[in-house]
Every structure is written in structure tokens, then in C-alpha cells.
Design a protein around this motif. Structure first.
Motif, short mmCIF file in Angstrom:
data_model
loop_
_atom_site.label_atom_id
_atom_site.label_comp_id
_atom_site.label_asym_id
_atom_site.label_seq_id
_atom_site.Cartn_x
_atom_site.Cartn_y
_atom_site.Cartn_z
N UNK A 71 -3.13 3.80 -2.87
CA UNK A 71 -2.95 2.76 -3.89
C UNK A 71 -2.72 1.43 -3.20
N UNK A 72 -3.07 0.37 -3.91
CA UNK A 72 -2.90 -0.99 -3.42
C UNK A 72 -2.43 -1.87 -4.58
N UNK A 73 -1.60 -2.84 -4.24
CA UNK A 73 -1.19 -3.85 -5.22
C UNK A 73 -1.15 -5.20 -4.55
N UNK A 74 -1.58 -6.21 -5.28
CA UNK A 74 -1.50 -7.60 -4.85
C UNK A 74 -0.85 -8.39 -5.98
N UNK A 75 0.08 -9.26 -5.62
CA UNK A 75 0.72 -10.13 -6.60
C UNK A 75 0.47 -11.56 -6.13
N UNK A 76 -0.11 -12.37 -7.00
CA UNK A 76 -0.50 -13.73 -6.66
C UNK A 76 0.60 -14.69 -7.10
N UNK A 77 1.04 -15.52 -6.15
CA UNK A 77 2.09 -16.51 -6.43
C UNK A 77 1.53 -17.90 -6.14
N UNK A 78 1.66 -18.80 -7.11
CA UNK A 78 1.28 -20.20 -6.95
C UNK A 78 2.47 -21.05 -7.40
N UNK A 79 2.83 -22.01 -6.57
CA UNK A 79 3.99 -22.88 -6.86
C UNK A 79 5.23 -22.06 -7.20
N UNK A 80 5.45 -21.00 -6.42
CA UNK A 80 6.61 -20.12 -6.58
C UNK A 80 6.67 -19.40 -7.93
N UNK A 81 5.53 -19.24 -8.58
CA UNK A 81 5.46 -18.52 -9.85
C UNK A 81 4.40 -17.42 -9.74
N UNK A 82 4.74 -16.22 -10.18
CA UNK A 82 3.76 -15.14 -10.23
C UNK A 82 2.76 -15.48 -11.32
N UNK A 83 1.47 -15.52 -10.95
CA UNK A 83 0.45 -15.87 -11.94
C UNK A 83 -0.55 -14.74 -12.19
N UNK B 121 8.49 2.43 -4.40
CA UNK B 121 7.36 3.16 -3.84
C UNK B 121 6.19 3.29 -4.81
N UNK B 122 6.20 2.48 -5.86
CA UNK B 122 4.99 2.25 -6.65
C UNK B 122 4.47 0.92 -6.12
N UNK B 123 3.24 0.87 -5.65
CA UNK B 123 2.73 -0.31 -4.95
C UNK B 123 2.91 -1.60 -5.76
N UNK B 124 2.67 -1.56 -7.06
CA UNK B 124 2.79 -2.79 -7.85
C UNK B 124 4.24 -3.24 -7.97
N UNK B 125 5.15 -2.32 -8.22
CA UNK B 125 6.57 -2.67 -8.29
C UNK B 125 7.06 -3.22 -6.96
N UNK B 126 6.64 -2.60 -5.87
CA UNK B 126 7.05 -3.06 -4.54
C UNK B 126 6.47 -4.44 -4.22
N UNK B 127 5.21 -4.68 -4.59
CA UNK B 127 4.60 -5.99 -4.33
C UNK B 127 5.29 -7.08 -5.15
N UNK B 128 5.63 -6.79 -6.40
CA UNK B 128 6.38 -7.76 -7.21
C UNK B 128 7.73 -8.07 -6.57
N UNK B 129 8.44 -7.05 -6.11
CA UNK B 129 9.74 -7.27 -5.48
C UNK B 129 9.59 -8.10 -4.22
N UNK C 65 0.84 -1.19 0.00
CA UNK C 65 0.00 0.00 0.00
C UNK C 65 0.88 1.24 0.00
N UNK C 66 0.36 2.30 -0.59
CA UNK C 66 0.93 3.63 -0.43
C UNK C 66 -0.16 4.47 0.23
N UNK C 67 0.25 5.43 1.04
CA UNK C 67 -0.71 6.26 1.76
C UNK C 67 -0.58 7.73 1.39
#
Length: 178
Positions: free
Chosen positions: A20-32, A145-153, A8-10
Motif C-alpha cells: 500500500x502507498x499513501x501520499x498527502x499533499x500540503x500547500x501553504x501548510x494546509x492539507x489539500x 500502520x495504515x499508510x494513509x493515516x500514517x502519511x496524514x500524521x 508505504x506498507x510492505x
């Protein structure tokens, strides 16, 4: 390992001011999959926060507020779900306070903090900030500090740790939110 990474960023120092909000979904150690949204925090922005993440009041003027956006992501937060965040106390607090602000029930889910895991597995780093750990593990972080880039990292940090050290060594770091 299956989990989601969140960030999240506030708009200001208040935890209920998610912009802003970002979620990154990982299944079997792979971003899907991933999700990103600007959020109208319905509150003032601090110049310092704008300087950090670059999100302005004009950018979120037509964005949904947190209560409107929540139904799109609430299924990711259940007791069975592992949620990772880099400095999870901040992100967990933003989620909790944002939901409480709108009178929405706060879910319970398992959380893991990649700051704590990186301190354990990479103790010789000069610090354990997201950008430092990303560089050390050669994980791209094109816009810190871009929520999606940070969530991916964050997701890639946990995947790397799981691959190098095993899921069994990660599990002791998980806790249930309250």
C-alpha cells in the motif's frame, strides 16, 4: 511550506514488496489532497507484516502492481518536490527498490525525515515513533500502520514543526535522494 508526505506498507521484509502507498499533499501548510492505493506486491506476505498493517493477499489480489500504479504518482517525485516521511530511509528504500524491481528509473527528489526533526525539536519525548510524536503534538492517528493515516500524521507533524519553529529551521534537514 509545500510538500508531500508519503508512507508505504510492505508485504514482507523485502523493500520491493510494497502492498500500500499513501501520499498527502500540503500547500501553504494546509492539507489539500491525498492519494491511497493498495498494491499487489506479486510476492508472499509474512504473517508479522499482516499482523502489523492488516493487509492480506486477498485484499490486494485485484490491486495494481507497483509498475502499473507508478504513473499515477510519479509527478510528485521531482528535484523541486519536498517529500516527507516518518523514518524516511524505510519509505525511500521501498520506493527505490519497488521501481528498480520493474526496471523503472528512480527519480531524485528532496526528502525530509520527521523522525529526525522530531528528535531535534522535541528531545524530551520517550521515543520518536510516529504514534508517540502524534500523541505529544495532539495529532490524530486513528489507525497506526495504515499508510494513509500514517502519511496524514507525518504531514501534520511537519506542519506543526514549521509553524512552531519556522521553515528556516526545517530546511537544514532536507537532502536530495540518490
Amino acid at each position: 511550506m509545500d510538500f508531500i508526505a508519503m508512507d508505504y506498507e510492505t508485504a514482507n521484509r523485502k523493500r520491493a514488496s510494497a502492498c500500500s502507498v499513501a501520499l498527502v499533499v500540503v500547500r501553504d501548510n494546509q492539507v489539500i489532497d491525498s492519494f491511497y492505493s493498495l498494491i499487489n506486491p506479486e510476492t508472499e506476505f509474512d504473517r508479522q507484516n499482516i499482523r502489523i498493517h492488516g493487509i492480506t493477499p486477498e485484499m490486494v489480489a485485484d490491486a495494481p502492481n507497483f509498475a502499473t500504479m507508478w504513473p499515477h504518482i510519479q509527478s510528485f517525485f521531482s528535484v523541486q518536490q519536498i517529500v516527507a516521511a516518518h523514518n524516511s530511509p524505510f519509505d525511500v528504500s521501498v520506493l527505490k527498490h519497488s521501481l528498480q524491481r520493474y526496471g523503472v528509473k528512480v527519480p531524485h527528489y528532496q526528502v525530509i525525515d520527521t523522525v529526525k526533526t522530531s528528535r531535534k525539536f522535541f528531545p524530551n519525548l520517550p521515543n520518536h515513533r510516529l504514534d508517540t510524536v502524534s500523541v505529544a503534538l495532539e495529532i490524530p492517528l486513528p489507525h497506526h500502520h495504515h499508510a494513509l493515516a500514517d502519511a496524514y500524521a507525518c504531514a501534520e507533524i511537519l506542519v506543526t514543526e514549521t509553524q512552531q519553529f519556522g521553515e528556516g529551521r526545517i530546511r537544514p534537514f532536507m537532502k536530495l535522494t540518490t
